[in-house]
Design an enzyme around this catalytic site. Structure first.
Site, PDB file in Angstrom:
ATOM      1  N   GLY A  54       0.845  -1.190   0.000  1.00  0.00           N
ATOM      2  CA  GLY A  54       0.000   0.000   0.000  1.00  0.00           C
ATOM      3  C   GLY A  54       0.874   1.232   0.000  1.00  0.00           C
ATOM      4  CB  CYS A  81       5.524  -3.970   0.296  1.00  0.00           C
ATOM      5  SG  CYS A  81       6.348  -2.413   0.047  1.00  0.00           S
ATOM      6  CE1 TYR A  82       0.907   0.989   5.517  1.00  0.00           C
ATOM      7  CE2 TYR A  82      -0.714  -0.765   5.315  1.00  0.00           C
ATOM      8  CZ  TYR A  82      -0.315   0.442   5.868  1.00  0.00           C
ATOM      9  OH  TYR A  82      -1.139   1.076   6.757  1.00  0.00           O
ATOM     10  CG  HIS A 169       5.839  -5.387  -4.541  1.00  0.00           C
ATOM     11  ND1 HIS A 169       4.564  -5.297  -4.039  1.00  0.00           N
ATOM     12  CD2 HIS A 169       6.470  -4.251  -4.180  1.00  0.00           C
ATOM     13  CE1 HIS A 169       4.418  -4.144  -3.411  1.00  0.00           C
ATOM     14  NE2 HIS A 169       5.558  -3.487  -3.476  1.00  0.00           N
ATOM     15  CD  GLU A 171       2.903  -8.144  -5.439  1.00  0.00           C
ATOM     16  OE1 GLU A 171       3.736  -8.858  -4.844  1.00  0.00           O
ATOM     17  OE2 GLU A 171       2.586  -7.005  -5.050  1.00  0.00           O
ATOM     18  CB  SER A 223     -22.033  -7.254 -26.977  1.00  0.00           C
ATOM     19  OG  SER A 223     -20.890  -7.895 -26.438  1.00  0.00           O
ATOM     20  N   GLY A 224     -21.529 -10.184 -28.527  1.00  0.00           N
ATOM     21  CA  GLY A 224     -20.503 -10.830 -29.344  1.00  0.00           C
ATOM     22  C   GLY A 224     -19.132 -10.687 -28.712  1.00  0.00           C
ATOM     23  N   GLY A 225     -19.026  -9.857 -27.666  1.00  0.00           N
ATOM     24  CA  GLY A 225     -17.762  -9.728 -26.934  1.00  0.00           C
ATOM     25  C   GLY A 225     -17.539 -10.953 -26.043  1.00  0.00           C
ATOM     26  CB  VAL A 226     -14.511 -12.098 -24.192  1.00  0.00           C
ATOM     27  CG1 VAL A 226     -14.110 -13.334 -23.409  1.00  0.00           C
ATOM     28  CG2 VAL A 226     -13.568 -11.861 -25.357  1.00  0.00           C
ATOM     29  CG  ASP A 227     -16.325  -9.744 -20.458  1.00  0.00           C
ATOM     30  OD1 ASP A 227     -15.404 -10.572 -20.638  1.00  0.00           O
ATOM     31  OD2 ASP A 227     -16.117  -8.564 -20.168  1.00  0.00           O
ATOM     32  CB  SER A 228     -22.216 -10.580 -23.377  1.00  0.00           C
ATOM     33  OG  SER A 228     -21.782 -10.454 -24.703  1.00  0.00           O
ATOM     34  CB  SER A 229     -19.567 -14.744 -25.925  1.00  0.00           C
ATOM     35  OG  SER A 229     -19.804 -13.782 -26.916  1.00  0.00           O
ATOM     36  CE  LYS A 369     -11.981  -9.674 -21.470  1.00  0.00           C
ATOM     37  NZ  LYS A 369     -13.202  -8.858 -21.605  1.00  0.00           N
TER      38      LYS A 369
END
Ligand code: XMP
Length: 513
Positions: A54, A81-82, A169, A171, A223-229, A369
């Site tokens: 942080g 870290c923090y 870090h 990550e 919509s044809g996008g990844v998420d709604s598909s 994603k």
């Protein structure tokens, strides 16, 4: 109950990266606000807790502090870290401002090769630092297990209580073996198995969707996008024909888009799909409009009208499904001490008017994603849909500067199709964030054969990005750029010049609008 690791977020820009690294180890992780009560955390039965980094100093007046009772839960803990400085602060160590900020690459020397965090790792590791404060006295029961040039306490351990702290870090990509450190923590210290996979998630999600929805109907704007598909394919697997998808052709789709969506969802998946071709309505409303904000407003408003009418025709519907993702729902930690919770605006149901009261089904809202893409492949969606580049909701309307007309749309669609084809053929399409054509409605002189031409310009944009917030233009090879230019000018009537956009974001945006 799914085994999970809780990450308390103290405002680090890398908190989501920690969560993703853990999930890459096939362990579920959740991000919670830094001050989540210890009782609530205990109720979730996590296998371990990570305290994120942080931007604050632990001794600053408004520094974000955890519930002190978390240190009494008896769970393994890793402070980054923090987070390490918090361990020190709460367990009687000492943190002071460092003489100089330690920022950037450093070499870590592991002094205690028995420390489980560094099991199977070399004695010297490249690590990434970003901190000003420094631990100067170890908390009770801790020992130092690794050092850097600037710090005698770069990694610390309380072996008996399974408490660990890292000044660097693990990550980030600049700590190349950080993944192994995180894997050691979650598997060998917290004892998590490898149960978080998208194959397992499908079963779990299907159960949840069925329980939530019962026998009711669900609609989803595809919509044809990844998420709604992916959301559509998953919900369809859970409730079959109780799901109706609505696909609105807003007249500013890419070439072939409507056909692909119908092919995949209707013919292959046999999902109930209402295809609403509202192109002419949208195009009528675009007439003489040149201002990008006006275009967006028209699209938003018209979409709602069309969607609402289509939804009514489905009959009595109780639920609306959305492809909301985890980063949209994580509460951000306000920096600067104002703890008022900031919940993101997706709760407004994607801008649908209040009279359309639906309950939400959001089966992707705990996924990142990359997990959604993996889930899509697991559900049998084609790569063409699952791995596609982002495409803006307002479609080609933001890629035609000035007025959107059928003739300009035709030109841009043809040019865009060539860009997609050539990017795929050369292997660049799936390597980068976005690549597309933009139509500039200015005419310039050219010569083709014996004739003078006076035609439009196409700008090609190709960018690399992690999340669309910042971006770099891609150094595409000259022969690919040459091929794009030749094909567009030869094959797309109305274009006689092709330019390549070499602007990064900032200062440019990705879309031209
Ligand atoms: P900008 O142009 O703001 O774009 O740098 C960042 C990313 O967002 C996408 N984008 C949109 N996506 N609706 C969307 O769904 C929109 O209105 C919209 N505007 C921009 C853009 O393609 C890029 O990936």
């Amino acid at each position: 109950m799914t085994e999970q690791i809780v990450i308390l977020d103290f405002g680090s820009q890398y908190t989501q990266v920690i969560a993703r690294r853990i999930r890459e180890c096939n362990v579920y992780s959740v991000i919670l606000r830094y001050d989540t009560p210890a009782m609530d955390i205990a109720a979730m039965q996590p296998k371990g807790i990570i305290l994120s980094g942080g931007p604050s100093s632990v001794y600053a007046k408004d520094a974000p502090m955890p519930d002190p009772a978390i240190f009494q839960l008896g769970l393994p803990m890793l402070g980054i870290c923090y987070g390490l400085q918090l361990l020190a602060q709460f367990l009687d160590g000492k943190v002071e401002p460092g003489l100089k900020r330690e920022y950037g690459k450093g070499a870590l020397q592991v002094r205690d090769s028995f420390c489980t965090l560094f099991a199977n790792l070399p004695e010297t590791l490249q690590v990434w630092n970003s901190h000003g404060d420094k631990l100067t006295k170890l908390p009770a029961g801790f020992k130092s297990v690794a050092v850097t040039e600037n710090s005698d306490f770069a990694a610390i351990e309380n072996h008996d209580r399974k408490l660990f702290g890292l000044q660097f870090h693990p990550e980030v990509a600049h700590t190349p073996q950080g993944r192994e450190i995180i894997a050691n923590f979650v598997h060998n210290i917290c004892g998590c198995g490898k149960n978080w996979t998208m194959r397992n998630y499908i079963e779990q999600a299907i159960e949840t969707i069925r329980t939530q929805v019962g026998k009711e109907r669900v609609i989803l704007g595809l919509s044809g996008g990844v998420d709604s598909s992916v959301a559509a394919a998953l919900i369809h697997r859970a409730i079959g024909d109780q799901l109706t998808c609505i696909f609105v052709n807003n007249g500013v789709l890419r070439g072939g888009e409507a056909a692909v969506v119908r092919e995949v969802f209707v013919r292959h998946f046999r999902i109930k799909l209402r295809y609403v071709n509202a192109s002419s309505l949208f195009l009528r409303r675009f007439k003489s409009v040149t201002d990008p904000e006006r275009k967006r407003k028209i699209i938003g408003k018209t979409f709602i009208e069309v969607f609402e009418a289509a939804a009514k025709r489905v009959g009595k519907v109780k639920f609306l499904a959305q492809g909301t993702l985890y980063p949209d729902v994580i509460e951000s930690v306000p920096i600067g001490g104002n703890p008022s919770a900031m919940i993101k605006s997706h709760h407004n149901v994607g801008g649908l008017p209040k009279r359309m009261r639906f309950l939400l089904v959001e089966p992707l809202k705990c996924l990142f994603k990359d997990e959604v893409r993996e889930l899509g492949l697991e559900l049998g969606l084609p790569r063409e849909i699952v791995l596609r580049q982002p495409f803006p909701g307002p479609g080609l309307a933001v890629r035609i500067l000035g007025e959107v007309t059928p003739q300009r749309l035709n030109i841009l669609r043809n040019a865009d199709q060539i860009v997609v084809e050539e990017m795929k053929n050369s292997g660049w399409y799936y390597k980068i964030w976005q690549s597309f054509a933009v139509l500039l409605p200015v005419r310039s002189v050219g010569v083709m054969g014996d004739e003078r031409t006076y035609d439009y310009t196409i700008a090609i944009r190709a960018v690399e990005s992690q999340d669309g917030m910042t971006a770099d233009w891609v150094k595409l090879p000259p022969d690919l750029l040459g091929r794009l230019s030749t094909r567009i000018i030869n094959e797309v009537r109305g274009v006689n010049r092709v330019c390549y956009d070499i602007t990064s974001k900032p200062p440019g945006t990705i879309e031209w609008e």
